[in-house]
Design an enzyme around this catalytic site. Structure first.
Site, PDB file in Angstrom:
ATOM      1  N   HIS A  17      -5.037  81.254 -15.862  1.00  0.00           N
ATOM      2  CA  HIS A  17      -4.869  82.711 -15.936  1.00  0.00           C
ATOM      3  C   HIS A  17      -5.241  83.216 -17.330  1.00  0.00           C
ATOM      4  O   HIS A  17      -5.933  84.220 -17.474  1.00  0.00           O
ATOM      5  CB  HIS A  17      -3.401  83.107 -15.691  1.00  0.00           C
ATOM      6  CG  HIS A  17      -2.880  82.820 -14.321  1.00  0.00           C
ATOM      7  ND1 HIS A  17      -1.702  82.138 -14.102  1.00  0.00           N
ATOM      8  CD2 HIS A  17      -3.357  83.133 -13.092  1.00  0.00           C
ATOM      9  CE1 HIS A  17      -1.475  82.057 -12.809  1.00  0.00           C
ATOM     10  NE2 HIS A  17      -2.464  82.638 -12.169  1.00  0.00           N
ATOM     11  N   LYS A  41       4.937  84.575  -0.886  1.00  0.00           N
ATOM     12  CA  LYS A  41       5.467  83.580  -1.838  1.00  0.00           C
ATOM     13  C   LYS A  41       6.913  83.878  -2.226  1.00  0.00           C
ATOM     14  O   LYS A  41       7.301  85.040  -2.330  1.00  0.00           O
ATOM     15  CB  LYS A  41       4.610  83.569  -3.108  1.00  0.00           C
ATOM     16  CG  LYS A  41       3.191  83.068  -2.893  1.00  0.00           C
ATOM     17  CD  LYS A  41       2.426  83.089  -4.200  1.00  0.00           C
ATOM     18  CE  LYS A  41       0.989  82.602  -4.011  1.00  0.00           C
ATOM     19  NZ  LYS A  41       0.179  82.833  -5.219  1.00  0.00           N
ATOM     20  N   ARG A  90     -11.395  80.339  -7.932  1.00  0.00           N
ATOM     21  CA  ARG A  90     -11.454  78.877  -8.110  1.00  0.00           C
ATOM     22  C   ARG A  90     -12.350  78.286  -7.027  1.00  0.00           C
ATOM     23  O   ARG A  90     -13.137  78.984  -6.422  1.00  0.00           O
ATOM     24  CB  ARG A  90     -10.043  78.292  -8.056  1.00  0.00           C
ATOM     25  CG  ARG A  90      -9.180  78.720  -9.230  1.00  0.00           C
ATOM     26  CD  ARG A  90      -7.741  78.407  -8.983  1.00  0.00           C
ATOM     27  NE  ARG A  90      -7.269  79.102  -7.781  1.00  0.00           N
ATOM     28  CZ  ARG A  90      -6.032  79.155  -7.374  1.00  0.00           C
ATOM     29  NH1 ARG A  90      -5.107  78.525  -8.046  1.00  0.00           N
ATOM     30  NH2 ARG A  90      -5.687  79.811  -6.298  1.00  0.00           N
ATOM     31  N   SER A 128      -0.416  77.888 -10.026  1.00  0.00           N
ATOM     32  CA  SER A 128       0.997  77.903 -10.432  1.00  0.00           C
ATOM     33  C   SER A 128       1.815  77.003  -9.505  1.00  0.00           C
ATOM     34  O   SER A 128       2.753  76.336  -9.954  1.00  0.00           O
ATOM     35  CB  SER A 128       1.545  79.337 -10.382  1.00  0.00           C
ATOM     36  OG  SER A 128       0.841  80.154 -11.263  1.00  0.00           O
TER      37      SER A 128
HETATM   38  O1  PNS Z   1      -1.452  85.359  -7.672  1.00  0.00           O
HETATM   39  P1  PNS Z   1      -1.497  85.785  -6.213  1.00  0.00           P
HETATM   40  O2  PNS Z   1      -0.186  85.463  -5.527  1.00  0.00           O
HETATM   41  O3  PNS Z   1      -2.683  85.231  -5.471  1.00  0.00           O
HETATM   42  O4  PNS Z   1      -1.674  87.383  -6.249  1.00  0.00           O
HETATM   43  C1  PNS Z   1      -1.703  88.113  -5.056  1.00  0.00           C
HETATM   44  C2  PNS Z   1      -1.322  89.572  -5.357  1.00  0.00           C
HETATM   45  C3  PNS Z   1       0.064  89.654  -5.977  1.00  0.00           C
HETATM   46  C4  PNS Z   1      -2.349  90.174  -6.299  1.00  0.00           C
HETATM   47  C5  PNS Z   1      -1.360  90.346  -3.988  1.00  0.00           C
HETATM   48  O5  PNS Z   1      -0.433  89.792  -3.110  1.00  0.00           O
HETATM   49  C6  PNS Z   1      -1.102  91.837  -4.162  1.00  0.00           C
HETATM   50  O6  PNS Z   1      -2.000  92.575  -4.497  1.00  0.00           O
HETATM   51  N1  PNS Z   1       0.181  92.264  -3.942  1.00  0.00           N
HETATM   52  C7  PNS Z   1       0.568  93.667  -4.057  1.00  0.00           C
HETATM   53  C8  PNS Z   1       0.616  94.336  -2.690  1.00  0.00           C
HETATM   54  C9  PNS Z   1      -0.793  94.708  -2.260  1.00  0.00           C
HETATM   55  O7  PNS Z   1      -1.414  95.615  -2.780  1.00  0.00           O
HETATM   56  N2  PNS Z   1      -1.351  93.951  -1.289  1.00  0.00           N
HETATM   57  C10 PNS Z   1      -2.742  94.128  -0.908  1.00  0.00           C
HETATM   58  C11 PNS Z   1      -2.902  94.403   0.533  1.00  0.00           C
HETATM   59  S1  PNS Z   1      -3.528  92.923   1.264  1.00  0.00           S
END
Ligand code: PNS
Length: 168
Positions: A17, A41, A90, A128
Site C-alpha cells: 500500500h 471483510k 496485483r 493484509s
Molecule cells: O482494500 P479493499 O478491501 O479491497 O478495499 C475495498 C473498498 C473498501 C475500497 C470497497 O469495498 C469500497 O469502496 N467500500 C466502500 C463502499 C462502496 O463504495 N462500495 C462500492 C460499491 S461496489
C-alpha cells in the site's frame, strides 16, 4: 488542484500500500488515503486504528492526508472533489473485482476515473490478509509491514492469541 483518493480496508497498511501511496503522491497535487468499509471483510483494526497507522507511515508525504468514511466511495469522492480513484493492481486475481468496482463507481459518479497502478514485483502477492495470517504464526514480517507499525501490529496479534487461549 488535482486530488485523488486511494481507498481501501488497510487492515493493516502494508509496504505494498505504502508503495502505491508514494507513487500516487508524485502524480497528483493531493492524495487522500481513505479507510472505507468492505462489507465482505471483518477487520482486525478499528477504522480509527487503521487511520492512525496510515498517518504514522505517510508522515513524510506532505501532499497526502488520511481519512475514513462509512459510506459509498463515489459519494465521498464527489464531496471531496476527487477526480480519480487510485487502486493498486496485483497479480491476475485482483482484476475482475477491481473492474467491477470501477464500473460501479463510474456509474454512481460519472465524473470519476479509476486509475490502476501495478504493484511492484516484490509486493505482487502481498495482502493484509496474508500478513495477518503470517503474523498469527509468528513469521518475520519486516519485508511486508512498515517498521513504524510493527509494534502495534504485534500487540494486536498477541491480544488475539491471548484471548483465544483464555477461551480454550
Ligand atoms: O482494500 P479493499 O478491501 O479491497 O478495499 C475495498 C473498498 C473498501 C475500497 C470497497 O469495498 C469500497 O469502496 N467500500 C466502500 C463502499 C462502496 O463504495 N462500495 C462500492 C460499491 S461496489
Amino acid at each position: 488542484m488535482r486530488t485523488a483518493v486511494y481507498p481501501g480496508s488497510f487492515d493493516p497498511v502494508t509496504n505494498g500500500h505504502l508503495n502505491i501511496i508514494e507513487r500516487a503522491a508524485k502524480l497528483f497535487d493531493r492524495v487522500i488515503v481513505c479507510v472505507l468499509v468492505n462489507c465482505e471483510k471483518t477487520p482486525l483494526f478499528t477504522l480509527e486504528e487503521r487511520e492512525k497507522l496510515l498517518r504514522s507511515v505517510t508522515a513524510h508525504l506532505p501532499n497526502v492526508t488520511v481519512d475514513s468514511n462509512e459510506g459509498l466511495l463515489a459519494e465521498y469522492a464527489r464531496k471531496h472533489h476527487c477526480c480519480t480513484i487510485i487502486k493498486g493492481l496485483r497479480a491476475g486475481s485482483d482484476f475482475e473485482k477491481e473492474f467491477q468496482m470501477a464500473m460501479i463507481n463510474r456509474k454512481l459518479n460519472p465524473e470519476l476515473e479509476s486509475l490502476f497502478l501495478t504493484a511492484e514485483h516484490q509486493y505482487m502477492y502481498l495482502s493484509s490478509s496474508a500478513v495477518k495470517e503470517m503474523g498469527l504464526y509468528g513469521a518475520d514480517l519486516s519485508d511486508f509491514l512498515p517498521a513504524q507499525i510493527m509494534n502495534e501490529f504485534e500487540n494486536k496479534i498477541k491480544n488475539i492469541v491471548n484471548h483465544k487461549e483464555e477461551q480454550t
